[in-house]
Design a protein around this motif. Structure first.
Motif, PDB file in Angstrom:
ATOM      1  N   SER A   1       1.803   6.570   2.899  1.00 19.02           N
ATOM      2  CA  SER A   1       1.019   7.540   3.659  1.00 19.02           C
ATOM      3  C   SER A   1      -0.319   6.955   4.092  1.00 19.02           C
ATOM      4  O   SER A   1      -0.845   7.302   5.156  1.00 19.02           O
ATOM      5  CB  SER A   1       0.803   8.817   2.849  1.00 19.02           C
ATOM      6  OG  SER A   1       0.153   8.528   1.620  1.00 19.02           O
ATOM      7  N   THR A   2      -0.883   6.052   3.269  1.00 17.20           N
ATOM      8  CA  THR A   2      -2.127   5.381   3.652  1.00 17.20           C
ATOM      9  C   THR A   2      -1.870   4.397   4.785  1.00 17.20           C
ATOM     10  O   THR A   2      -2.674   4.275   5.715  1.00 17.20           O
ATOM     11  CB  THR A   2      -2.733   4.650   2.443  1.00 17.20           C
ATOM     12  OG1 THR A   2      -2.995   5.606   1.404  1.00 17.20           O
ATOM     13  CG2 THR A   2      -4.022   3.942   2.811  1.00 17.20           C
TER      14      THR A   2
ATOM     15  N   MET B   1      -1.647   6.464   7.870  1.00 18.06           N
ATOM     16  CA  MET B   1      -2.966   6.969   8.264  1.00 18.06           C
ATOM     17  C   MET B   1      -3.775   5.892   8.973  1.00 18.06           C
ATOM     18  O   MET B   1      -4.386   6.136  10.024  1.00 18.06           O
ATOM     19  CB  MET B   1      -3.706   7.462   7.021  1.00 18.06           C
ATOM     20  CG  MET B   1      -5.145   7.888   7.260  1.00 18.06           C
ATOM     21  SD  MET B   1      -6.342   6.534   7.008  1.00 18.06           S
ATOM     22  CE  MET B   1      -6.242   6.301   5.235  1.00 18.06           C
ATOM     23  N   MET B   2      -3.761   4.659   8.435  1.00 14.29           N
ATOM     24  CA  MET B   2      -4.544   3.582   9.038  1.00 14.29           C
ATOM     25  C   MET B   2      -3.957   3.131  10.374  1.00 14.29           C
ATOM     26  O   MET B   2      -4.694   2.770  11.291  1.00 14.29           O
ATOM     27  CB  MET B   2      -4.672   2.419   8.063  1.00 14.29           C
ATOM     28  CG  MET B   2      -5.517   2.759   6.836  1.00 14.29           C
ATOM     29  SD  MET B   2      -5.710   1.371   5.695  1.00 14.29           S
ATOM     30  CE  MET B   2      -6.751   0.267   6.652  1.00 14.29           C
TER      31      MET B   2
ATOM     32  N   SER C   1     -11.666   4.311   4.850  1.00 16.67           N
ATOM     33  CA  SER C   1     -11.047   3.586   5.938  1.00 16.67           C
ATOM     34  C   SER C   1     -11.747   4.042   7.212  1.00 16.67           C
ATOM     35  O   SER C   1     -11.635   5.196   7.613  1.00 16.67           O
ATOM     36  CB  SER C   1      -9.547   3.889   6.015  1.00 16.67           C
ATOM     37  OG  SER C   1      -8.972   3.214   7.109  1.00 16.67           O
TER      38      SER C   1
ATOM     39  N   SER D   1       0.814  -1.209   0.000  1.00 14.74           N
ATOM     40  CA  SER D   1       0.000   0.000   0.000  1.00 14.74           C
ATOM     41  C   SER D   1       0.850   1.262   0.000  1.00 14.74           C
ATOM     42  O   SER D   1       2.039   1.244   0.347  1.00 14.74           O
ATOM     43  CB  SER D   1      -0.919   0.014   1.221  1.00 14.74           C
ATOM     44  OG  SER D   1      -1.792  -1.090   1.219  1.00 14.74           O
TER      45      SER D   1
ATOM     46  N   GLU E   1     -11.597   7.988   6.643  1.00  9.60           N
ATOM     47  CA  GLU E   1     -10.610   8.601   5.754  1.00  9.60           C
ATOM     48  C   GLU E   1     -10.757   7.996   4.359  1.00  9.60           C
ATOM     49  O   GLU E   1     -11.014   6.796   4.208  1.00  9.60           O
ATOM     50  CB  GLU E   1      -9.186   8.339   6.259  1.00  9.60           C
ATOM     51  CG  GLU E   1      -8.882   8.919   7.628  1.00  9.60           C
ATOM     52  CD  GLU E   1      -8.615  10.401   7.607  1.00  9.60           C
ATOM     53  OE1 GLU E   1      -8.571  10.979   6.492  1.00  9.60           O
ATOM     54  OE2 GLU E   1      -8.422  10.992   8.692  1.00  9.60           O
TER      55      GLU E   1
ATOM     56  N   PRO F   1     -10.972  -0.844   5.359  1.00  7.09           N
ATOM     57  CA  PRO F   1     -11.454  -0.093   4.194  1.00  7.09           C
ATOM     58  C   PRO F   1     -12.825  -0.650   3.806  1.00  7.09           C
ATOM     59  O   PRO F   1     -12.923  -1.742   3.248  1.00  7.09           O
ATOM     60  CB  PRO F   1     -10.409  -0.383   3.111  1.00  7.09           C
ATOM     61  CG  PRO F   1      -9.268  -1.063   3.815  1.00  7.09           C
ATOM     62  CD  PRO F   1      -9.882  -1.753   4.989  1.00  7.09           C
TER      63      PRO F   1
ATOM     64  N   CYS G   1      -9.873   6.281   0.988  1.00  2.00           N
ATOM     65  CA  CYS G   1      -8.862   5.270   0.690  1.00  2.00           C
ATOM     66  C   CYS G   1      -9.317   4.435  -0.498  1.00  2.00           C
ATOM     67  O   CYS G   1     -10.444   4.555  -0.966  1.00  2.00           O
ATOM     68  CB  CYS G   1      -8.618   4.352   1.897  1.00  2.00           C
ATOM     69  SG  CYS G   1     -10.002   3.252   2.250  1.00  2.00           S
TER      70      CYS G   1
ATOM     71  N   THR H   1      -6.210  -4.811   5.456  1.00  2.00           N
ATOM     72  CA  THR H   1      -5.483  -4.072   4.420  1.00  2.00           C
ATOM     73  C   THR H   1      -5.941  -4.527   3.042  1.00  2.00           C
ATOM     74  O   THR H   1      -5.202  -4.457   2.066  1.00  2.00           O
ATOM     75  CB  THR H   1      -3.964  -4.251   4.586  1.00  2.00           C
ATOM     76  OG1 THR H   1      -3.646  -5.646   4.597  1.00  2.00           O
ATOM     77  CG2 THR H   1      -3.494  -3.630   5.888  1.00  2.00           C
TER      78      THR H   1
END
Length: 403
Positions: free
Chosen positions: A74-75, A78-79, A195, A71, A211, A186, A213, A163
């Motif tokens: 940055s994602t 974030m998660m 997410s 992934s 968020e 997600p 995603c 994920t």
């Protein structure tokens, strides 16, 4: 390139880039600066391993989406912030990928914690196991297992994270997450995905954050449908409970659209996916439209984003989000509107304009979400808009919204 200091520089530069846009809790920042992503992506140029992009690790011979990928960093960050792992946590990860996320989780839970990661694909499991061994995380448990079933033999878990993209919260997960435990996944509904961070409170999962995603969908969930129009050059992606079909919509694009315009405008880098999210909290007509370049060449009105824009469908009519750049406002040069097709196209376009206006009045707002087991009686659900899935009932409300 094998100079350790060079790897450190690349990794720190990537983390610096991520935290400039989104500050992170100190433990997560430290984990990102510690775990070597390049060792989970052997054969890839280290400079590419430390760029903020996804990397495919297994192609899908049956479709355009990869079977597995690393992934976007940055994602990932974030998660992890949504999950908020703590030292000593017992975590289940669904979707092993490269093993990189499991290594980050292992750093965050420490020696007293436990991390189990599962994947249905044996090749992905092998890749993750070898990478974790190579990077010093031999203690992470890696299992070849159907993620929809979780890993009950090692439950309960204080935290769970997916994920891969989920259309529903599997029934098997409910008993594996400890009461008070946290779940981040997600989740897809009405053609869009977020997410979502949830905490289990008895028989209810309660959200405290969403968020934007996008993830490869998990194998085995079939609640989404695709309806093809215009010889397959236009596609509507919708949920199984929505009465959308090719028969009533066969001629919907045969006449010019009616265009209506809102007062809302957006900047070049400004996302307007919140319109979609806002609409799902009250409107069961919402889905996603995908318009191919061939359809555009043949005269179909271009959506705001050709591959993924919100649409409303009712009977033999359709409306979807459009955008037009006119530079009347240099800071927000594009205005937003709706294109309507079919006998009720104008009415649907007006409804979409109302959704745009509601979003524009508070662009950062996100609905409050609760998720309940399938079969939960209507009278026991909280106030809000209910969406029924196979294993759960999702309730969305802006009355209790948190931003």
């Amino acid at each position: 390139m094998n100079d350790t200091s060079t790897f450190d520089d690349l990794r720190n530069r990537l983390v610096d880039e991520i935290i400039t846009k989104r500050p992170l809790p100190a433990p997560i920042e430290r984990a990102l600066r510690t775990v070597r992503r390049d060792l989970h992506l052997p054969g890839l140029d280290p400079a590419d391993a430390y760029t903020n992009r996804a990397v495919t690790i297994k192609d899908n011979p049956d479709g355009p989406l990869a079977l597995s990928c690393a992934s976007v960093p940055s994602t990932v960050a974030m998660m992890l912030a949504q999950l908020a792992p703590q030292p000593g946590d017992h975590i289940l990860e669904v979707g092993a990928g490269t093993g990189y996320n499991a290594a980050l989780l292992a750093e965050l839970v420490g020696h007293e914690g436990k991390v189990t990661t599962v994947d249905i694909d044996p090749g992905v499991v092998l890749h993750a196991r070898q990478a974790l061994n190579r990077t010093g995380y031999e203690h992470v448990r890696v299992m070849e297992h159907d993620g929809l079933k979780g890993a009950p033999q090692h439950a309960p878990y204080t935290r769970m994270i997916a994920t891969v993209g989920l259309w529903d919260v599997p029934a098997s997960w409910w008993q594996q997450l400890a009461d008070g435990g946290r779940l981040v996944l997600p989740l897809r509904w009405r053609g869009q995905a977020r997410s979502v961070a949830l905490t289990r409170q008895g028989d209810t999962l309660v959200s405290d954050g969403m968020e934007l995603c996008g993830f490869v969908p998990i194998i085995g969930q079939t609640g989404e449908r695709t309806t093809e129009l215009a010889d397959g050059t236009v596609r509507l992606h919708h949920d199984q409970d929505q009465p959308v079909g090719p028969d009533q919509l066969a001629e919907v694009l045969s006449t010019p659209p009616i265009e209506l315009w809102s007062q809302a405008r957006v900047g070049s880098e400004e996302t307007f996916d919140g319109i979609w999210l806002r609409a799902t909290a009250s409107d069961d007509a919402v889905c996603r439209i995908e318009v191919t370049s061939k359809a555009l060449d043949e005269g179909v009105r271009c959506p705001a984003i050709p591959g993924r824009s919100p649409a409303l469908v009712s009977g033999s009519s359709l409306a979807y989000l459009i955008a037009e750049r006119d530079n009347a406002d240099p800071e927000r040069p594009s205005r937003l509107g709706a294109a309507g097709y079919g006998p009720d196209g104008a009415a649907l376009a007006r409804t979409l304009i109302a959704h745009i206006a509601a979003w524009s009045a508070d662009r950062a707002a996100a609905p409050h979400m609760t998720i309940h087991p399938a079969g939960t009686a209507d009278v026991t659900l909280p106030e809000g808009h209910a969406i029924d899935k196979e294993d759960s009932r999702v309730v969305l409300s802006f009355a209790m919204a948190r931003t």
